[in-house]
Design an enzyme around this catalytic site. Structure first.
Site, PDB file in Angstrom:
ATOM      1  N   ASN A 125       0.864  -1.288   0.150  1.00  0.00           N
ATOM      2  CA  ASN A 125      -0.170   0.059  -0.230  1.00  0.00           C
ATOM      3  C   ASN A 125       0.999   1.123   0.132  1.00  0.00           C
ATOM      4  OD1 ASN A 125      -1.112   2.176   2.273  1.00  0.00           O
ATOM      5  ND2 ASN A 125      -2.877   1.325   0.818  1.00  0.00           N
ATOM      6  N   CYS A 183      -5.999  -2.478  -2.852  1.00  0.00           N
ATOM      7  CA  CYS A 183      -6.702  -1.922  -1.934  1.00  0.00           C
ATOM      8  C   CYS A 183      -7.606  -0.921  -2.225  1.00  0.00           C
ATOM      9  CB  CYS A 183      -5.911  -1.355  -0.447  1.00  0.00           C
ATOM     10  SG  CYS A 183      -4.915  -0.269  -1.046  1.00  0.00           S
TER      11      CYS A 183
END
Length: 181
Positions: A123, A156
């Site tokens: 991320n 995500c």
């Protein structure tokens, strides 16, 4: 060709390491795959075994051959060490000299001078976190070369830097590094 040790760690990008294994093998390299436990949650070791034609190593505490010490023997025969994808957790372990899994133990046992490449995938906030950036700086001092992640829409749902570098870019860096040795 070269003996490449490919360490696959816990990232959604772990599935891309299968293509990387296939491409490296097609180029004539002998690929030994190491996987962290979390990597096996994303992709099965059997995939890498089929593509590399080698045993996939998962556990530092499993010694199939009583006449050798697996992580030491793997390290001694490695011409290039590649971590792709490299999770934030693995980067932290490597930067701090931990050796509690097969990936970090082999990394710590590598002879001085073995080229080491890392291709982070995580991320954006994890990648940009000062702790991760500090770990990458430490790893650079330990002669690890980073293959920078791409900016993209991540698994995500966030958009930013953190996507695994394209396989072609990783292959290019591997080739360039091996020709420098």
């Amino acid at each position: 060709m070269a003996n490449i040790t490919l360490a696959v760690t816990g990232s959604i990008s772990a599935y891309k390491a299968a293509d990387l294994t296939s491409q490296l093998t097609k180029l004539g390299h002998n690929v030994t795959v190491l996987m962290t436990r979390s990597a096996t949650e994303f992709i099965a070791p059997l995939t890498f075994q089929a593509l590399s034609k080698n045993i996939v190593h998962l556990d530092i505490m499993v010694e199939e051959d009583p006449t050798s010490i697996k992580h030491i023997d793997i390290a001694k025969t490695t011409d290039l060490f590649l971590v792709a994808p490299a999770s934030a957790n693995t980067l932290a372990k490597l930067a701090n000299g931990l050796a509690d899994d097969i990936v970090s133990a082999v990394a710590l046992a590598l002879p001085i001078g073995v080229p080491k490449l890392i291709a982070p995938a995580m991320n954006t906030n994890m990648y940009l976190n000062p702790a991760t950036q500090n770990n990458l700086e430490k790893l650079a001092r330990y002669d690890y070369q980073e293959i920078k992640p791409r900016e993209a829409l991540l698994a995500c749902g966030d958009f930013g830097t953190g996507a695994l570098a394209e396989i072609d870019a990783i292959l290019e860096k591997v080739s360039k590094t091996l020709h420098e040795v």
